[in-house]
Motif scaffolding. Structure first.
Motif, PDB file in Angstrom:
ATOM      1  N   ARG A  79      10.960  10.917  47.469  1.00 59.24           N
ATOM      2  CA  ARG A  79      11.570  10.311  48.279  1.00 59.24           C
ATOM      3  C   ARG A  79      12.083  11.526  48.395  1.00 59.24           C
ATOM      4  NH1 ARG A  79      13.416   5.400  49.249  1.00 59.24           N
ATOM      5  NH2 ARG A  79      11.457   4.029  49.619  1.00 59.24           N
ATOM      6  N   PHE A  80      12.413  12.067  49.227  1.00 61.30           N
ATOM      7  CA  PHE A  80      13.882  13.312  49.340  1.00 61.30           C
ATOM      8  C   PHE A  80      14.557  13.705  50.386  1.00 61.30           C
ATOM      9  CE2 PHE A  80       8.542  14.013  50.021  1.00 61.30           C
ATOM     10  CZ  PHE A  80       9.258  15.254  49.405  1.00 61.30           C
ATOM     11  N   THR A  81      15.803  13.273  49.551  1.00 57.38           N
ATOM     12  CA  THR A  81      17.023  13.695  50.486  1.00 57.38           C
ATOM     13  C   THR A  81      18.344  14.587  50.320  1.00 57.38           C
ATOM     14  OG1 THR A  81      17.608  12.154  47.958  1.00 57.38           O
ATOM     15  CG2 THR A  81      17.154  10.691  50.483  1.00 57.38           C
ATOM     16  N   ARG A  82      17.349  15.022  49.155  1.00 58.44           N
ATOM     17  CA  ARG A  82      17.840  17.090  48.777  1.00 58.44           C
ATOM     18  C   ARG A  82      16.780  17.873  49.352  1.00 58.44           C
ATOM     19  NH1 ARG A  82      20.726  14.601  44.146  1.00 58.44           N
ATOM     20  NH2 ARG A  82      19.238  15.638  43.055  1.00 58.44           N
ATOM     21  N   PRO A  83      17.854  18.895  49.118  1.00 55.72           N
ATOM     22  CA  PRO A  83      16.902  19.795  49.239  1.00 55.72           C
ATOM     23  C   PRO A  83      16.542  20.663  48.437  1.00 55.72           C
ATOM     24  CG  PRO A  83      18.542  20.598  50.517  1.00 55.72           C
ATOM     25  CD  PRO A  83      19.040  19.229  50.259  1.00 55.72           C
ATOM     26  N   GLY A  84      14.902  21.510  48.593  1.00 56.39           N
ATOM     27  CA  GLY A  84      14.425  22.387  47.204  1.00 56.39           C
ATOM     28  C   GLY A  84      14.674  23.456  46.619  1.00 56.39           C
ATOM     29  N   GLU A  85      13.430  23.814  46.067  1.00 57.71           N
ATOM     30  CA  GLU A  85      13.464  25.410  45.959  1.00 57.71           C
ATOM     31  C   GLU A  85      13.410  25.913  47.527  1.00 57.71           C
ATOM     32  OE1 GLU A  85      14.150  28.718  44.461  1.00 57.71           O
ATOM     33  OE2 GLU A  85      13.710  26.912  42.991  1.00 57.71           O
ATOM     34  N   ILE A  86      14.451  27.343  47.569  1.00 59.31           N
ATOM     35  CA  ILE A  86      14.818  27.842  48.802  1.00 59.31           C
ATOM     36  C   ILE A  86      13.846  28.859  48.526  1.00 59.31           C
ATOM     37  CG2 ILE A  86      16.081  29.238  48.372  1.00 59.31           C
ATOM     38  CD1 ILE A  86      16.161  28.024  51.680  1.00 59.31           C
ATOM     39  N   GLY A  87      12.999  29.576  47.183  1.00 54.76           N
ATOM     40  CA  GLY A  87      12.419  30.671  47.218  1.00 54.76           C
ATOM     41  C   GLY A  87      11.058  30.062  48.236  1.00 54.76           C
ATOM     42  N   ALA A  88      10.430  29.531  47.671  1.00 58.14           N
ATOM     43  CA  ALA A  88       9.261  28.889  48.750  1.00 58.14           C
ATOM     44  C   ALA A  88       9.254  28.552  50.105  1.00 58.14           C
ATOM     45  CB  ALA A  88       9.094  27.104  47.619  1.00 58.14           C
ATOM     46  N   VAL A  89      10.071  28.261  50.393  1.00 58.03           N
ATOM     47  CA  VAL A  89      10.676  27.696  51.727  1.00 58.03           C
ATOM     48  C   VAL A  89      10.364  29.789  52.797  1.00 58.03           C
ATOM     49  CG1 VAL A  89      11.934  27.269  53.935  1.00 58.03           C
ATOM     50  CG2 VAL A  89      11.982  25.770  52.069  1.00 58.03           C
ATOM     51  N   LEU A  90      11.215  30.091  51.584  1.00 59.42           N
ATOM     52  CA  LEU A  90      10.888  31.423  52.440  1.00 59.42           C
ATOM     53  C   LEU A  90       9.969  32.622  52.811  1.00 59.42           C
ATOM     54  CD1 LEU A  90      14.620  33.273  51.120  1.00 59.42           C
ATOM     55  CD2 LEU A  90      13.908  32.394  53.474  1.00 59.42           C
ATOM     56  N   ARG A  91       8.855  32.135  51.273  1.00 65.49           N
ATOM     57  CA  ARG A  91       7.886  32.506  51.366  1.00 65.49           C
ATOM     58  C   ARG A  91       6.417  31.806  52.101  1.00 65.49           C
ATOM     59  NH1 ARG A  91       5.199  36.781  49.525  1.00 65.49           N
ATOM     60  NH2 ARG A  91       2.679  36.287  49.564  1.00 65.49           N
ATOM     61  N   VAL A  92       6.768  30.530  52.916  1.00 66.85           N
ATOM     62  CA  VAL A  92       6.118  30.450  53.717  1.00 66.85           C
ATOM     63  C   VAL A  92       5.859  30.420  55.058  1.00 66.85           C
ATOM     64  CG1 VAL A  92       5.428  27.844  55.277  1.00 66.85           C
ATOM     65  CG2 VAL A  92       5.398  28.026  52.287  1.00 66.85           C
ATOM     66  N   LEU A  93       7.594  30.399  55.503  1.00 66.18           N
ATOM     67  CA  LEU A  93       8.254  31.584  56.177  1.00 66.18           C
ATOM     68  C   LEU A  93       7.479  33.128  57.056  1.00 66.18           C
ATOM     69  CD1 LEU A  93      10.926  29.720  57.353  1.00 66.18           C
ATOM     70  CD2 LEU A  93       9.404  29.216  57.842  1.00 66.18           C
ATOM     71  N   TYR A  94       7.563  33.783  55.769  1.00 64.02           N
ATOM     72  CA  TYR A  94       7.069  34.484  55.372  1.00 64.02           C
ATOM     73  C   TYR A  94       5.683  34.753  55.531  1.00 64.02           C
ATOM     74  CZ  TYR A  94       5.914  40.086  53.521  1.00 64.02           C
ATOM     75  OH  TYR A  94       5.465  40.678  53.526  1.00 64.02           O
ATOM     76  N   LEU A  95       4.868  33.943  55.111  1.00 62.30           N
ATOM     77  CA  LEU A  95       3.203  34.118  55.331  1.00 62.30           C
ATOM     78  C   LEU A  95       3.170  34.092  56.852  1.00 62.30           C
ATOM     79  CD1 LEU A  95       1.916  32.190  52.019  1.00 62.30           C
ATOM     80  CD2 LEU A  95       1.942  34.737  52.805  1.00 62.30           C
ATOM     81  N   ILE A  96       3.833  32.810  56.933  1.00 63.00           N
ATOM     82  CA  ILE A  96       3.496  32.957  58.810  1.00 63.00           C
ATOM     83  C   ILE A  96       3.512  33.988  59.638  1.00 63.00           C
ATOM     84  CG2 ILE A  96       4.325  31.038  60.965  1.00 63.00           C
ATOM     85  CD1 ILE A  96       4.432  28.877  59.144  1.00 63.00           C
ATOM     86  N   PHE A  97       4.987  35.033  59.576  1.00 62.60           N
ATOM     87  CA  PHE A  97       5.696  35.799  60.177  1.00 62.60           C
ATOM     88  C   PHE A  97       4.284  36.747  60.395  1.00 62.60           C
ATOM     89  CE2 PHE A  97       7.016  40.069  60.202  1.00 62.60           C
ATOM     90  CZ  PHE A  97       7.732  39.464  61.483  1.00 62.60           C
ATOM     91  N   SER A  98       3.590  37.127  59.103  1.00 61.81           N
ATOM     92  CA  SER A  98       2.785  38.281  58.733  1.00 61.81           C
ATOM     93  C   SER A  98       1.171  37.131  59.232  1.00 61.81           C
ATOM     94  CB  SER A  98       2.581  38.094  57.566  1.00 61.81           C
ATOM     95  OG  SER A  98       2.189  37.587  56.466  1.00 61.81           O
ATOM     96  N   GLU A  99       1.152  36.195  59.143  1.00 60.61           N
ATOM     97  CA  GLU A  99      -0.307  36.511  60.047  1.00 60.61           C
ATOM     98  C   GLU A  99      -0.035  36.699  61.138  1.00 60.61           C
ATOM     99  OE1 GLU A  99      -3.819  34.258  59.483  1.00 60.61           O
ATOM    100  OE2 GLU A  99      -1.753  34.247  57.670  1.00 60.61           O
TER     101      GLU A  99
END
Lengths: 377, 136
Positions: A152-172
């Protein structure tokens, strides 16, 4: 209508998740609601499309839970039925992203799930962007949802992992019909609008400052143009200005991080009217800052280029030669520094070695041309 | 990262460390078990969301080249089966080189005579990708 649905789908998903729905079930319900919208909206457009989708998706979720319950001898699972409530998109973006970028997922699964659940892209579009069959991408998304199921996800998790994935999508970068770099910027912009974390702003600035150079990075026939040789008139000046503004506001908060440091390096390059006017001492200073956050060989290699510009190629080469010979682009950087030092034979040899080891055809062709240029004298 | 897993066809002993009896001398059940395993390898890649492509090639190939304007192509072959030929391939999209090696080793564990893994060599080749956007 497709644009509208794309914008609304993550919002609908966010509402369901925030109300406590299980991620995989909620995502399925949203997909079904979207299909129903595609069928019905052309005849009757609802006054409140978001409200309509939330209601329909909520109903689908309840239907799914009922049939699930029926299979389990009508064991009613309470607490999953979405309650009516106001939509709060701002909080939902981070909540959704941190689910899709959960550390339990592999990078490629997190990327696929993010593009589908938050980006609102279809499985077919994501498959096309990554050049895999649609069935494979569908399977990747299914597995990702299975990995997350039960949580169950009701609270945000680690922001670092999110930024890493967004960065990977960008550099693709750009590989087809879907512009992944633009998509990454869109998602990061959404996220930045919900939080004053300076690293989110730093990542957005970094993306804009690199994206601004896009039309100068390749020739019409697809050949790589190195930064120093790019036609700076082709750079998108308003985008650079926006990136610099965002970066400056982030830096003013005085909480440095790796993305702000990388953005600062990009901004200094973008700021130079000609490559000769590049402020290399400042760039070197930012590499030293970056090293405090990311102390890896890739940063060391890029820093060696800056060091070579500030203290001369011999200083840069001394660093490069201390790095693992298997490090990607090491030979290319060594070749460049040798050329600047006037060791043209060694530079040509190293460009050819680098071409042999390159993992991309465009880069291999570029390095082969460099070797050929020096060999032709 | 995409990798090509190449399956070679060689009638000599170099195809596997213990040598390999040609398939036409296996029992029908051994042949069936081998083919079923190969199908399972493909299904496993599909199930894991890694599958990109799988093809088998006809063993008989011909070399062809240009021979000047207005002249027909020059051909050489077909060659006898003693040459090293490519029997087929999988293309997979995986997280790491380590996973590509693991996938190749799995394919190489296909059963042969007596149900024992044949341990044939699978050639793993990285497929070229786009250069990264951020390089500075």
């Amino acid at each position: 209508m497709n644009e509208l649905l794309r914008d609304l789908s993550p919002q609908v998903l966010g509402v369901l998740i925030r109300r406590g729905a299980e991620f995989a079930a909620a995502e399925d319900a949203v997909q079904e609601a979207l299909l129903e919208a595609v069928r019905r909206w052309p005849d009757t457009m609802p006054d409140n499309p978001l409200g309509w989708l939330v209601t329909v998706a909520g109903r689908k979720l309840i239907d799914a839970q009922r049939s699930e319950s029926a299979r389990r001898q009508r064991e009613l699972r309470t607490g999953q039925e979405p309650e009516p409530g106001p939509t709060e998109q701002a909080d939902d973006t981070l909540l959704l992203l941190s689910r899709c970028c959960h550390p339990a997922l592999t990078p490629s699964s997190a990327i696929a799930l993010t593009l589908r659940a938050v980006g609102g892209l279809t499985t077919a579009q994501i498959a096309e962007a990554f050049m895999v069959p649609e069935a494979t991408m569908a399977q990747r998304i299914t597995r990702a949802k299975r990995t997350l199921s039960g949580e169950r996800f009701t609270r945000p998790g680690e922001i670092g992992a999110v930024l890493r994935v967004l960065y990977l999508i960008f550099s693709e970068g750009f590989t087809g019909e879907v512009d992944l770099a633009a998509e990454a910027i869109r998602l990061t912009r959404q996220l930045a609008a919900t939080s004053d974390d300076p690293e989110i702003a730093g990542l957005l600035a970094l993306m804009l400052l690199h994206h601004a150079r896009r039309s100068a990075r390749r020739t019409d026939s697809g050949e790589i143009v190195p930064l120093a040789e790019q036609d700076r008139a082709l750079w998108d000046a308003p985008m650079v200005a926006e990136g610099v503004d965002i970066l400056q506001a982030a830096l003013a908060r005085d909480r440095l991080g790796e993305y702000q440091a990388q953005a600062a390096i990009a901004a200094l390059h973008d700021d130079a009217a000609t490559s000769e006017q590049t402020d290399w001492p400042q760039i070197l200073g930012w590499y030293d800052v970056l090293t405090r956050f990311v102390d890896g060989p890739v940063v060391a290699l890029n820093r060696a280029v800056a060091l070579g510009e500030v203290e001369g190629p011999a200083a840069g080469l001394a660093v490069v030669e201390s790095l693992d010979p298997a490090l990607p682009r090491r030979d290319a950087v060594a070749a460049y520094l040798h050329e600047r030092a006037g060791n043209l034979t060694e530079a040509a040899r190293l460009y050819a070695v680098a071409a042999q080891k390159s993992a991309s055809t465009a880069e291999r062709d570029h390095l082969t041309r460099q070797a050929a240029r020096l060999n032709a004298g | 990262m995409k990798y090509l897993l190449l399956k070679h066809y060689r009638s000599d002993h170099e195809i596997a460390p213990d040598g390999l009896v040609p398939m036409d001398q296996w029992t029908p059940d051994e042949v069936a078990a081998h083919i079923a395993f190969m199908q399972r390898v493909t299904e496993e890649f599909q199930e894991r969301g890694e599958f990109v492509d799988a093809q088998g090639l006809s063993p008989e190939g011909t070399y062809v080249r240009y021979d000047g304007e207005g002249r027909p192509p020059v051909t050489d072959g077909p060659f006898a089966e003693t040459k090293d030929l490519i029997a087929g391939w999988w293309v997979i999209d995986v997280e790491s080189q380590e996973r590509a090696y693991e996938a190749a080793a799995y394919a190489s564990s296909a059963p042969g005579p007596g149900g024992r893994p044949i341990k044939e060599w699978i050639e793993v080749r990285p497929i070229m990708s786009e250069p990264p956007t951020v390089t500075e």
